[in-house]
Enzyme design. Structure first.
Site, PDB file in Angstrom:
ATOM      1  N   HIS A 199       0.823  -1.209   0.000  1.00  0.00           N
ATOM      2  CA  HIS A 199       0.000   0.000   0.000  1.00  0.00           C
ATOM      3  C   HIS A 199       0.854   1.254   0.000  1.00  0.00           C
ATOM      4  CE1 HIS A 199      -3.603  -2.429   1.282  1.00  0.00           C
ATOM      5  NE2 HIS A 199      -3.994  -1.741   0.225  1.00  0.00           N
ATOM      6  N   CYS A 200       1.914   1.220   0.814  1.00  0.00           N
ATOM      7  CA  CYS A 200       2.746   2.428   0.911  1.00  0.00           C
ATOM      8  C   CYS A 200       3.737   2.552  -0.231  1.00  0.00           C
ATOM      9  CB  CYS A 200       3.449   2.480   2.260  1.00  0.00           C
ATOM     10  SG  CYS A 200       4.165   0.904   2.768  1.00  0.00           S
TER      11      CYS A 200
END
Lengths: 410, 142
Positions: A157-158
């Site tokens: 996600h990051c």
């Protein structure tokens, strides 16, 4: 480890009182700052100690510089290649096709000197040439060349990016530190081959029936031969590294102070080692050279020099060491070494090795170095000039390397 | 690009044929004649450099041999690239003629081309590949 260090300190404290000459590192640095320090190379120190004795030598000389330039396999660099947009958590990275270790933070890698390029035929076409590897990548970087960096990732996600391809040069990299877990081996075997076939080793090509004997230290110029009990070298010692400035950060891997030593305290076999580190951005391709060892693999020739402060006459005496006093063992790499046997076929001095011929049994064997004495001397001279001109100060080690004092000077 | 330096010997009965020209026309090879002594009815000798794709060079040589020409490679010359030599001395272990040696005084690794017999043993053992193979053009023309 700690016990040894303490033992050494006590030993030294007792001896301190007997020294006729005693200088502190700070006093020496003060002289360097004011341009008054007397700095000589380890080669020059031999004559000074012989002619004037160690007490006068310790009075006159403040620093002795050493040097070595040779393939040192346990070398590599930590690199941070910077975040892209979107970011990546790289799980596999290649630089110019050479795999780098990416099991660190998102864009941190370690590239090792002996890693071959992914498409290298290795020893399939025997003996392999190993023309390009991690050591060559490091040399290309310090030469200012652009390298191709490729990364793959599984995506998070990051850090959603799954692939990255870019061309970078050393100046683009936010961080690049040379970090070598084992350099500057204190002594090394002299290698021969007793079998009937040519063999290809990290000690070079060895011809059958002891056709040649290869050795690999700079002898009297080598850092750890000039401070055999590590009385001045330790964590934090500032050094010449790859043409720039570096530091000793620890004892190196396989550091083994407990090997048999000569009366002068010089290891007769591979002994101490240094782990060193320094900013790659200040280094030079003249002093970090990618090398290819036929049939063995690729590596990096590292230029390294350690300044030794002459704190007292004992250290002056030790830096006066010459090739006639340094010995090593001739070891067979055809049968013995692969079986883990370091049996010595003969003990020889570096002075004998440097004549180009040694006698083993009734056979005359041609000797050849893998370590460049000419370049080692140049390093000692550069370091001498840096210190003499006041631009390189000595750093106080925070902890000396583990040492075992088996024999003392008589 | 593949390059070969060759000595060709033409038997007397074929010296009237345009063989070298065919190398260019049939095999797309570039040639440079460095020396030639060819007279009709006598044995001919030619020193020739040919270049082209490796496969075509090989086919061209096969053609020459099929016509009865004796083809021999010329000794090559070893040179040292002093810009990349790190003066280690690994080569001195392999050199059979002492063309590569270490000077006792300066510890410099010296190379004396006139002593070199072109065995090429030093080329692959040099850790930085400073020893290079070149054609010995001047030796050919003597």
């Amino acid at each position: 480890m700690e016990k040894n260090v303490n033992a050494l300190k006590n030993d030294r404290d007792i001896q301190m009182s007997h020294y006729q000459i005693s200088k502190s590192l700070e006093e020496i640095n003060e002289k360097i700052r004011s341009g008054k320090a007397v700095v000589v190379t380890a080669e020059e120190m031999i004559g000074i100690v012989r002619k004037q004795g160690e007490i006068r030598a310790a009075q006159e000389v403040d620093v002795v510089t050493t040097g070595t330039f040779s393939p040192m396999c346990s070398s590599g660099a930590f690199i941070n290649f910077g975040h892209s947009v979107p970011g990546i958590k790289a799980s596999q990275v290649w630089v110019n096709g050479v795999p780098a270790y990416a099991g660190l933070a998102a864009v941190d890698i370690y590239i090792g000197a002996t890693e071959p390029r992914v498409d290298d035929p290795l020893n399939l076409k025997y003996p392999g040439e190993f023309l390009y590897g991690g050591g060559h990548v490091i040399q290309d970087l310090v030469a200012g060349k652009t390298v191709h960096l490729r990364a793959e990732a599984y995506g998070t996600h990051c850090y959603p990016r799954k692939a990255l391809d870019k061309r970078v040069s050393l100046s683009d990299l936010p961080f690049a530190q040379l970090c070598n877990p084992r350099n500057a081996y204190q002594n090394y075997n002299c290698a021969v081959n007793v079998t009937d076939k040519t063999i290809y080793t990290y000690m070079g090509t060895l011809r059958p029936r002891m056709g040649n004997a290869n050795y690999c230290t700079s002898g009297q110029l080598s850092p750890l031969f000039n401070d055999p009990y590590y009385q001045t070298i330790g964590v934090g010692t500032r050094i010449f590294l790859g043409g720039g400035t570096g530091y000793v950060v620890a004892a190196g891997t396989q550091h083994n102070p407990g090997v048999p030593r000569t009366e002068r305290g010089l290891p007769k076999r591979p002994g101490g080692t240094l782990m060193v580190m320094g900013d790659l951005k200040h280094m030079s391709p003249r002093w970090l050279v990618g090398v290819s060892l036929l049939g063995y693999g690729c590596s990096l020739a590292v230029g390294l020099g350690v300044p030794i402060p002459i704190l007292n006459e004992e250290i002056a005496f030790r830096t006066g060491v010459s090739d006639e006093e340094i010995v090593t063992q001739v070891v067979d790499y055809g049968k013995d070494y692969p079986r883990g046997q370091g049996r010595s076929l003969k003990e020889v001095t570096y002075a004998q090795l440097k004549t180009g011929m040694i006698r083993i049994g009734d056979k005359e064997v041609k000797t050849a170095p893998l370590s460049s004495y000419v370049r080692a001397r140049e390093i000692a001279q550069i370091l001498r000039d840096w210190i003499s001109s006041g631009k390189f100060l000595l750093a106080q080690p925070q902890e000396l390397l583990p040492s075992e004092r088996i024999e003392t000077r008589d | 690009m593949y390059k070969r330096m060759l000595v060709l010997r033409f038997p007397p009965e074929i010296t009237d044929q345009p063989l070298v020209c065919s190398l260019s026309r049939e095999y797309d090879l570039c040639f440079n004649i460095l020396k030639a002594t060819i007279f009709p009815g006598q044995e001919g000798l030619m020193v020739l450099e040919i270049s082209g794709y490796k496969k075509q060079v090989q086919e061209g040589l096969r053609y020459l041999r099929s016509k009865g020409v004796a083809v021999k490679s010329i000794a090559q010359e070893i040179r040292r690239n002093n810009d990349i030599c790190i003066q280690c001395g690994a080569c001195t272990a392999m050199c059979p003629t002492k063309a590569l040696y270490i000077d006792d005084e300066s510890r410099e690794v010296r190379f004396v081309p006139s002593e070199c017999k072109g065995c090429e043993l030093c080329v692959a053992v040099c850790p930085v590949r400073a020893m290079e193979i070149r054609f010995a053009k001047d030796k050919v023309l003597v």
